[in-house]
Design an enzyme around this catalytic site. Structure first.
Site, PDB file in Angstrom:
ATOM      1  N   ASP A 358      -7.780  -6.735   3.398  1.00 25.77           N
ATOM      2  CA  ASP A 358      -6.499  -6.398   3.990  1.00 25.77           C
ATOM      3  C   ASP A 358      -5.539  -7.824   3.675  1.00 25.77           C
ATOM      4  OD1 ASP A 358      -5.127  -4.780   5.265  1.00 25.77           O
ATOM      5  OD2 ASP A 358      -5.580  -5.629   7.558  1.00 25.77           O
ATOM      6  N   ASP A 420      -7.390  -0.068  10.918  1.00 24.56           N
ATOM      7  CA  ASP A 420      -7.007  -1.022  12.158  1.00 24.56           C
ATOM      8  C   ASP A 420      -7.860  -0.753  13.333  1.00 24.56           C
ATOM      9  OD1 ASP A 420      -5.873  -2.554  10.114  1.00 24.56           O
ATOM     10  OD2 ASP A 420      -3.737  -1.785  10.675  1.00 24.56           O
TER      11      ASP A 420
END
Length: 510
Positions: A358, A420
């Protein structure tokens, strides 16, 4: 992942490459009928404050007549109508002359502002320092579509006021995203943990032995984690370079997966209904040869119909986001109860690898791309130069509740990626499963869920401070991993927590 950096990227690219003195800002033009018979409406404009600043408050903006001169490009004095533009804001088309030539002709003929209508993507009107000093009226670009809507909604006699309100630090829709994300993680983690322990240690009486009511779980191994991350990296890069071709593949996959997820989430409730238990007749058709119950068949039709409706109307901004979020939450719940991390060691490996993934694709890739774009943000929000204008559906999206230029012009939605939710959610599910195993009154589950909520709040704060897309796992992974580790260390159960051993089921906690 929340994304708000497209405007900054466009302006930075122009600043570095072509127009060294261009300021790029979003504003609004508030339009209403001169007859006063209809409610006003805001339209997006892109302006350069070096020509002239726009007031931040609509009440301080001058309400002037908009003069439709879109038959002209205002490149020569012959394009100026008889009588000039006395205290008006002319709307003219883009042409082969510079922005300076247009705005200079407008100013010397009495205009109080200039709206340049563009059929192409809006770019900030640039000039040089001496030109900026000479001009003292605001100039902005308006899209051709909005110009047509103004004529259709208000007619030919309209007034307009150009202004640029300040962006809110945080939008209230963050509260909705927070509740959806934390709720999905908590429910999914609780459901997955309880279901897994029940499946392993309890014998259920089934009202129908011919059907399996529980879906099979998949235990994730380190090799599977590595393969998964490589596939994620490859797909993200492919989407960045071939977005317009692959986006429809992702949309199709989402529709299929969301249908399965919705069916999986609703089937336990449908099975409680006393109606529709009868089966379809014997047949040789695929799937139907198992003679499913009528109520389950109707549920499958309903779930597929919901996905098809979303797929057809996915670009309806007014309400399609509700369906997308509902399907997305069902998909996340299905994945949380299907994918199982058997040890904290596996959880740590997965979260840390995706943490690096990420951060790399949000913060490092801007240094590797020619235009300084973050690959993650560009793909998640949809490339600004996409011919299809499609958006990836693998996000929770909520429309902005505050009225602002950014919401009107560039990003009407705030986004949070499914990753997420799913990645920390798998750890929450493991924590709940371990709670039941060691009879710990759900202390791991509650602590990890609270840590996830805190990490999400920290993400929102970082978003407000940095005003650009944030890799949410940068904050979620440390919060959830460190909290789980600290609880295990405090309870002196780290060895069992690390390996997933210590199975002593207390069914009263399930």
């Amino acid at each position: 992942m929340a994304a708000r950096g497209a405007r900054l990227r466009l302006c930075l690219w122009l600043l570095l490459h072509f127009l060294p003195q261009v300021y790029c800002e979003y504003g609004m033009v508030h339009v209403l009928s001169e007859k006063g018979s209809s409610k006003g409406k805001d339209y997006c404009i892109l302006f350069n404050s070096q020509w002239a600043h726009l007031p931040h408050d609509l009440g301080k903006a001058s309400l002037l007549q908009l003069q439709d001169q879109t038959a002209s490009v205002l490149c020569s004095p012959s394009d100026v109508p008889d009588g000039g533009f006395n205290n008006q804001i002319p709307m003219v088309m883009r042409g082969n002359c510079t922005f300076y030539e247009k705005v200079r002709l407008a100013q010397i003929n009495g205009a109080r502002g200039l709206l340049i209508v563009s059929r192409e993507r809006l770019v900030p009107p640039g000039g040089n320092r001496s030109q900026y000093e000479e001009i003292d009226i605001p100039v902005a670009l308006l899209s051709y579509t909005d110009m047509l809507d103004i004529g259709k909604s208000f007619g030919s006699s309209v007034k307009g006021a150009m202004y640029a309100p300040n962006e809110p630090v945080l939008d209230y829709n963050m509260v909705i995203i927070f509740v959806m994300a934390v709720g999905t993680v908590a429910i999914g983690g609780y459901w997955a943990g309880s279901r897994d322990v029940k499946k392993r240690y309890m014998k259920h009486k089934r009202d129908d032995g011919a059907e399996k009511h529980d879906d099979e779980t998949v235990d994730v191994t380190p090799i599977m984690i590595c393969v998964f991350v490589v596939m994620c990296c490859s797909m993200l890069v492919l989407l960045y370079f071939f977005y317009d071709h692959l986006v429809y593949v992702i949309i199709g996959i989402f529709c299929l997966a969301a249908s399965i997820g919705l069916y999986s989430c609703l089937s336990p409730f449908v099975r409680r209904f006393p109606l529709g238990k009868c089966r379809i007749p014997d047949n040789n058709l695929p799937y139907f040869h198992k003679r499913p119950q009528v109520r389950m068949l109707l549920l499958a039709v309903f779930c597929i119909s919901v996905s098809v409706v979303w797929g057809i109307f996915r670009n309806e901004d007014q309400w399609a986001w509700v369906l997308q979020d509902a399907l997305g939450i069902a998909f996340c719940l299905y994945m949380l109860k299907t994918i199982r991390l058997p040890t904290f060691k596996g959880c740590t490996l997965l979260l840390l690898v995706l943490f690096v993934y990420d951060v790399f694709f949000v913060f490092i890739t801007p240094f590797l791309t020619k235009t300084g774009e973050s690959i993650m943000v560009e793909v998640a929000a949809g490339p600004s130069d996409s011919a299809t204008h499609e958006k990836l559906p693998m996000v929770l999206k909520v429309p902005r509740l505050n009225s602002s230029p950014l919401a009107l012009c560039d990003r009407p939605f705030s986004l949070l990626g499914f990753g997420d939710i799913l990645v920390p959610g798998l750890l929450v599910a493991y924590c709940h499963r371990f709670d039941i195993q060691v009879q710990s009154s759900r202390v791991y589950f509650v602590a990890c869920t609270i840590a996830y909520g805190i990490g999400l709040l920290v993400t929102f704060v970082a978003l407000a401070l940095m005003q650009m897309g944030q890799p949410a796992l940068l904050y979620l992974v440390p919060c959830t991993l460190l909290t789980s580790f600290a609880v295990a260390l405090w309870r002196k159960e780290l060895a069992m927590f690390w390996t997933g051993s210590g199975f002593a089921v207390n069914t009263s906690l399930i």
